[in-house]
Motif scaffolding. Structure first.
Motif: not given
Ligand code: DC
Length: 234
Positions: A54-75
């Motif tokens: 999230a830090i490296e992709n500038d994703t807000s720590f408050e944005d639940e949907a974006a964080l889940v998407k980030l998790a799904e796209g990560s290994r």
């Protein structure tokens, strides 16, 4: 022959160790796993890896949907080694980076979201699908493995936990005071979040390690393991 197969071929267990930061979970879990020839999995490292992403992709720590998407796209991979878990994020070893202060703070923030937790729990269950594991975290006994054979809730007085962190990180003065304040804040967040707050499972054995040595805690848990191994599976 593994240590496990020498003693009347005892069955392999799932052992959950939960508790707040600084209670000694990581050290105890890794020593216990080594003694039993089990796999040690640090679930917190997965939250930390997502926080780093999230830090490296500038994703807000408050944005639940974006964080889940980030998790799904990560290994996010945990590789148990003798010296502890190696954490890989998209193939890169981030084991040291995820222990830094900014990631520690971010991990506590991303872990409050129910959908992030659902994703984590599903992956943690898959990792621990084979028994013979010691998994440590905050919700292992309550959510990830509610059917774990042995649940330990390792606690310690907040002042003792802060002292241990200070010694571990070799810090003092203002830095130490800031780290202590951050630890208290994360503790509060872990214990009061709506989704899977940090609580001892009703069937967990609570160990207060405030005035116990690491060896004493380990010996106590080993005794519990022996008892469980002699019981028939329920
Ligand atoms: O155990 P740790 O300090 O590495 O965990 C980092 C953060 O992740 C911590 O703030 C709480 C969260 N966490 C969690 O919510 N559930 C877990 N099973 C493990 C960690």
């Amino acid at each position: 022959m593994t240590p496990d197969s020498t003693h009347n071929n005892p069955r392999k267990l799932i052992i959950a160790i939960d508790g707040p930061a600084g209670a000694g979970k990581s050290t105890i879990a890794s020593r216990l796993a080594r003694k039993l020839d089990y796999v040690n999995l640090e679930s917190g490292a997965m939250y930390r890896a997502l926080a780093l992403q999230a830090i490296e992709n500038d994703t807000s720590f408050e944005d639940e949907a974006a964080l889940v998407k980030l998790a799904e796209g990560s290994r996010i991979q945990l590789e148990p080694t003798l010296g502890g878990n190696r954490t890989l994020l998209d193939g890169k070893d981030v084991s040291a980076r995820i222990r830094e202060r900014d990631v520690t703070e971010a991990a506590s923030r991303v872990s409050v979201h129910p959908k992030v937790r659902e994703w984590m729990v599903e992956h943690q269950r898959a990792l621990g699908a084979n028994a013979g594991i010691v998994m440590e975290g905050r919700d292992i006994g309550t959510k990830v493995f509610p059917e774990a054979d042995l649940k330990v809730f390792l606690d310690a007085d907040p002042v003792v936990r802060e002292q241990r962190r200070r010694a571990q990180q070799k810090i003092e003065g203002e830095v130490a005071a800031n780290v202590a304040a951050e630890l208290r804040e994360r503790d509060h967040r872990d214990r009061t979040r709506a989704a899977s707050p940090l609580v001892a499972a009703s069937d967990a054995v609570v160990i207060d390690s405030s005035s116990m040595s690491e060896d004493d805690v380990l010996a106590k848990i080993e005794k519990l393991v022996q008892q469980k191994r002699q019981q028939r599976p329920t």
